[in-house]
Design an enzyme around this catalytic site. Structure first.
Site, PDB file in Angstrom:
ATOM      1  CG  HIS A 112      -0.144  -5.706  11.270  1.00 42.62           C
ATOM      2  ND1 HIS A 112       0.879  -5.604  10.347  1.00 42.62           N
ATOM      3  CD2 HIS A 112      -0.901  -4.944  10.730  1.00 42.62           C
ATOM      4  CE1 HIS A 112       0.543  -4.917   9.276  1.00 42.62           C
ATOM      5  NE2 HIS A 112      -0.544  -4.399   9.755  1.00 42.62           N
ATOM      6  CD  GLN A 146      -1.665   3.058   4.094  1.00 41.20           C
ATOM      7  OE1 GLN A 146      -2.240   2.869   5.106  1.00 41.20           O
ATOM      8  NE2 GLN A 146      -1.668   1.992   3.024  1.00 41.20           N
ATOM      9  CD1 TRP A 149      -8.007  -0.658   4.054  1.00 45.89           C
ATOM     10  CD2 TRP A 149      -7.639   0.640   6.069  1.00 45.89           C
ATOM     11  NE1 TRP A 149      -7.171   0.337   3.907  1.00 45.89           N
ATOM     12  CE2 TRP A 149      -6.866   1.401   4.898  1.00 45.89           C
ATOM     13  CE3 TRP A 149      -7.487   1.433   7.226  1.00 45.89           C
ATOM     14  CZ2 TRP A 149      -6.167   2.442   4.991  1.00 45.89           C
ATOM     15  CZ3 TRP A 149      -6.808   2.477   7.311  1.00 45.89           C
ATOM     16  CH2 TRP A 149      -5.890   3.102   6.438  1.00 45.89           C
TER      17      TRP A 149
HETATM   18 FE   FE2 Z   1      -1.835  -3.271   8.376  1.00 41.96          FE
END
Ligand code: FE2
Length: 432
Positions: free
Chosen positions: A64, A159, A322
């Protein structure tokens, strides 16, 4: 044989009575794993590596990741709050300014880091909520360029929500037609729970029709009532997609009612849905609205494993909107995972090593993965004597072999000391 690795310790044991094995490689394949390969073979080999009793593993696999965002730290600004929602907003600010050249260059640089870390297979999500599909084109180009040494699998990831974002489903279909491998989704980001469930149905039906795998960002939320994993498992079962579907994050499970989970986990197992936790990201992004106690937010890893669900740990982010940290080191990911999940027992720690090697390899459907005759000649020699020591030390990757060729080397970790009456160096291993 082209390459011989001698005196290797394997993660999952050896022939009885032997502490190490020799590994013979020819034409990009492992052709022998034996206690002793005849030393006469050394003369013909292009190279011989002496592992010296250190761990030799099949390469790390990251199930991921977001390669379209990686290494964009600070562009156009940093995430001030550090939250998931500011990260998504920041990514929205960056998207109009992306260029294909810069995307390709950042992704290639990350792949260099990955190779040096012995990370030779990555499943990356690629955002398809952009009419231009710039990131899709860029990552397909990267996939082609790294193919000689790294397996890059791409997920078409809407997204901003496949239903919520205008044109997203058409873009996703275009991305798949262009060569993206896996169908993604983000049901918890749709406008309503009902829309989330509808997005799961729509995307699973599309994947079934096309014969593709599915990997959805699912329930990346602290809301215990975010139950899209239930729908994902049910749709997987209904459409006969067993073994081809993955739920990523599943953080709401951390906060769910235990009685409900006692039904949910067997449902996940029954449908053959795999799970991916992202420990570094879950521990930093979840529980943000909590005061104290502050939830950890990672999904129920040991419980899923105990039920027979395939569970992997992913890196998710490195230096992007992030997350400001990371360097492609899956041992760092496993290290965080075992701490967050309190998986500090011997078998549990070994299971965390599997969560960054064999388990993600299964989720990606990698062919010829492993250290056995017939497998692809991909491996990493670690400066550690077993998987537990490898995680503890985030051990140096002494040599990385891809497609039968040494592609990276790193010196062992040592420090020289100048203390009176003490040893001249330390290697951080326990010597008795
Ligand atoms: Fe992700």
């Amino acid at each position: 044989m082209d390459l011989i690795v001698r005196r290797a310790v394997l993660a999952h044991g050896h022939p009885a009575g032997h502490a190490t094995v020799d590994i013979g490689i020819e034409s990009g394949r492992i052709v022998a794993v034996e206690p002793h390969i005849d030393t006469q073979a050394d003369a013909q080999a292009r190279e011989v590596i002496d592992a010296g009793g250190m761990l030799v593993s099949a390469p790390f696999v990251d199930a991921h990741f977001h390669m379209d965002a990686t290494l964009s730290y600070g562009l156009p600004r940093v995430n001030a709050s550090g939250t998931l929602l500011e990260g998504i907003a920041l990514w929205g600010e960056l998207k109009p300014h992306l260029t294909q050249e810069a995307l390709v260059e950042r992704a290639l640089q990350y792949c260099d880091w990955a190779v040096a870390r012995g990370l030779l297979a990555i499943r990356s999500h690629v955002d398809v909520c952009d009419e231009r599909l710039l990131a899709v084109e860029a990552l397909l180009e990267v996939k082609r360029r790294v193919a000689p040494y790294l397996d890059l699998q791409l997920v078409a990831f809407p997204q901003d929500g496949v239903l919520r974002s205008p044109g997203a489903f058409d873009n996703l279909k275009r991305a798949i037609a262009m060569g993206v491998d896996v169908v993604g989704g983000i049901p918890h980001f749709e406008r309503t729970m009902a829309d989330g469930a509808e997005s799961v149905r729509l995307l699973c039906e599309f994947a079934a029709e096309k014969g593709l795998r599915v990997d959805m960002h699912c329930d990346e939320s602290d809301d215990p009532l975010s139950r899209h994993i239930e729908t994902l498992a049910a749709q997987t079962h209904r459409l006969g997609l067993h073994g081809r579907v993955t739920g990523s994050h599943l953080t709401s499970m951390h906060s769910m009612d235990n009685y409900y989970v006692s039904k949910l986990i067997p449902l996940i197992r029954e449908s053959g849905v795999s799970a991916i936790a992202n420990p570094l990201i879950n521990i930093t992004l979840q529980g943000r609205a909590d005061t104290y106690p502050k939830r950890r937010g990672m999904t129920r890893v040991p419980e899923l494993m105990a039920a027979g669900v395939t569970v992997a740990f992913g890196h998710d982010c490195v230096m992007d909107p992030w997350y400001s940290f990371g360097s492609g080191d899956m041992l760092e990911v496993a290290h965080m995972g075992l701490h967050v999940a309190q998986m500090t027992g011997v078998d549990a720690t070994r299971a965390c090593f599997d969560a960054v090697t064999v388990n993600p390899a299964q989720i990606l459907g990698l062919e010829g993965y492993g250290i056995a005759p017939g497998c692809a000649a991909n491996l990493v020699v670690l400066d550690a004597r077993d998987p537990i020591e490898a995680i503890r030390l985030r051990a140096a990757r002494l040599a990385v072999v891809s497609r039968g060729r040494v592609v990276s080397r790193q010196p062992p970790q040592r420090a020289s000391l100048t203390l009176d009456g003490r040893p001249g160096s330390v290697d951080f291993k326990l010597h008795r």
